[in-house]
Design an enzyme around this catalytic site. Structure first.
Site, PDB file in Angstrom:
ATOM      1  CG  ASP A   1     -58.918 -11.307 -72.865  1.00  0.00           C
ATOM      2  OD1 ASP A   1     -58.621 -11.530 -73.917  1.00  0.00           O
ATOM      3  OD2 ASP A   1     -59.830 -11.375 -72.137  1.00  0.00           O
ATOM      4  CG  PHE A   2     -55.846  -7.462 -68.764  1.00  0.00           C
ATOM      5  CD1 PHE A   2     -56.269  -6.297 -68.565  1.00  0.00           C
ATOM      6  CD2 PHE A   2     -56.524  -8.343 -68.266  1.00  0.00           C
ATOM      7  CE1 PHE A   2     -57.782  -5.886 -68.129  1.00  0.00           C
ATOM      8  CE2 PHE A   2     -57.797  -8.141 -67.661  1.00  0.00           C
ATOM      9  CZ  PHE A   2     -58.352  -6.845 -67.719  1.00  0.00           C
TER      10      PHE A   2
END
Length: 424
Positions: free
Chosen positions: A172-173
């Site tokens: 996600d990051f």
């Protein structure tokens, strides 16, 4: 002016991948307005699944993707709620969303509709999968679209082991940074043309971008998942010291540094051995496993502290494989403001900061997330609504107004020296 000061971002997203993008933009100085439903972003409920129990005010599982924002809670299914949301979007530069296309069209918040009303708007969408394939309308999360379908989970472990239990939100990051890249490019384009744009990033594509080497090398015959016992380059591999410490040395140019490495680790007898001293030869004769075995044996004779001294002395790139405890105690991370302490009621906790730094700005101010609807009243008044409007919209369920005591959010203090990067 610092960084993105003056840029206004509407965060219309949930969970981690999309919300982490406005967090980065917020650390660069943008004003981020997070629009949540009256029940809040579902990520507020996810802390326990990460081992972080929230309370009414503090929510560490939510903070990680939602620092540096302003919280407005709107019911987008009501007329007055949607009118307020559109007023916010009209005066914004960027809209970031993780809503799927069907939901966006139903609400009238899809790019086609918004761009007609607001031609200047930059519309950035985080997706699980691409916009054209069979999964274009499917739900996609970090664990599924990134780690599983992207090949991360199955190809990271040693051959024959189970799929890796990847850290939550791992991809996600990375996807958030990719979306930031697209937004910044679109902002530059708008400076030149005056027109907005649509930016899209999907988790699956980001995973494949990170899998460049496995995808390409497998087509040339390299086996995946692979074993450290049979990697093609013995000097670019993981080993274990006498005291059980795992570390990695990283000399991909085996031919050039073979003699230096062998001399450093006490395998002088291999120097000049034409059956093992080039990658081309060991690739053909299969003796890469033999060299790895000899190196393993050599490394097992000294402690990591002893090897560390020798590696530093001989300028051999290496790194101990860190545990989370190692990271939390790492001076390097704090000196560069990569980790920062946040002061919670339950005690200090450490959280990573955005890896992007502008020298004109230095280490950014960061504040943790606020309760649902904390800033709704302030933004209603700022955008021309009266006190009576605020009361009516709260009562009819168009918005949620935080009614608790005022809170302080200046709880994040850089642990590094507060010196602007431009002075370093």
């Amino acid at each position: 002016m610092n960084g993105l000061e003056g840029i206004r971002v509407i965060d219309l997203s949930q969970y981690v991948a999309a919300p982490a993008c406005p967090r980065v933009l917020g650390e660069m100085g943008a004003e981020v307005i997070k629009i949540e439903p009256l029940t809040g972003d579902e990520q507020r409920t996810q802390g326990p699944s990460f081992g972080m129990a929230p309370n009414e005010i503090e929510n560490r599982g939510y903070d990680q993707a939602n620092a540096n924002k302003n919280w407005v809670s709107i019911n987008l299914k009501t007329r007055r709620g949607m009118e307020f949301a559109l007023r916010l979007i009209e005066e914004a530069d960027v809209v970031v969303t993780s809503f799927r296309d069907s939901a966006l069209k139903k609400l009238g918040l899809d790019y086609k509709t918004l761009s007609k009303k607001f031609p200047h708007i930059i519309f950035a969408q985080m997706r699980g999968y691409g916009e054209r394939g069979p999964l274009k309308d499917a739900k996609g999360f970090d664990a599924t679209a990134y780690s599983s379908r992207g090949g991360i989970a199955l190809n990271c472990p040693q051959k024959g082991d189970a799929p890796a239990n990847m850290p939550a939100a791992f991809g996600d990051f990375y996807a958030a940074l990719a979306l930031c890249t697209g937004i910044l490019a679109a902002l530059v384009r708008r400076l030149k043309t005056g027109k907005g744009d649509r930016v899209s990033v999907n988790l699956y594509h980001v995973a494949l971008w990170g899998m460049h080497v496995p995808i390409i090398s497998h087509q040339d015959g390299l086996e995946y998942p692979k074993s450290r016992k049979t990697v093609p380059c013995p000097t670019n591999n993981s080993y274990q010291s006498k005291d059980g410490v795992w570390f990695i040395i990283c000399f991909g140019h085996y031919n050039k540094y073979f003699e230096l490495v062998m001399r450093t680790i006490g395998l002088d007898e291999l120097i000049g051995n034409k059956e093992v001293d080039t990658l081309e030869v060991i690739g053909n004769n299969g003796k890469n496993s033999y060299v790895i075995g000899r190196m393993e044996e050599a490394f097992s004779k000294k402690s990591f502290a002893e090897w560390e001294k020798l590696f530093l002395k001989n300028d051999i790139p290496f790194q101990k494989c860190f545990t989370i405890d190692d990271i939390l105690g790492d001076e390097e991370a704090y000196a560069n403001d990569a980790l920062r302490k946040f002061h919670y009621d339950l005690g200090d906790r450490v959280m990573p900061t955005s890896p992007v730094r502008l020298w004109s700005q230095g280490d950014p101010k960061i504040w943790i997330a606020k309760p649902v609807g904390y800033d709704t009243r302030e933004y209603l008044l700022k955008y021309g609504y009266s006190e009576e409007d605020v009361k009516q919209m709260s009562e009819d369920g168009s918005v949620k107004i935080y009614d608790g005591k005022p809170l302080r959010f200046d709880k994040a203090v850089p642990t590094s020296a507060k010196i602007p990067l431009s002075e370093v």
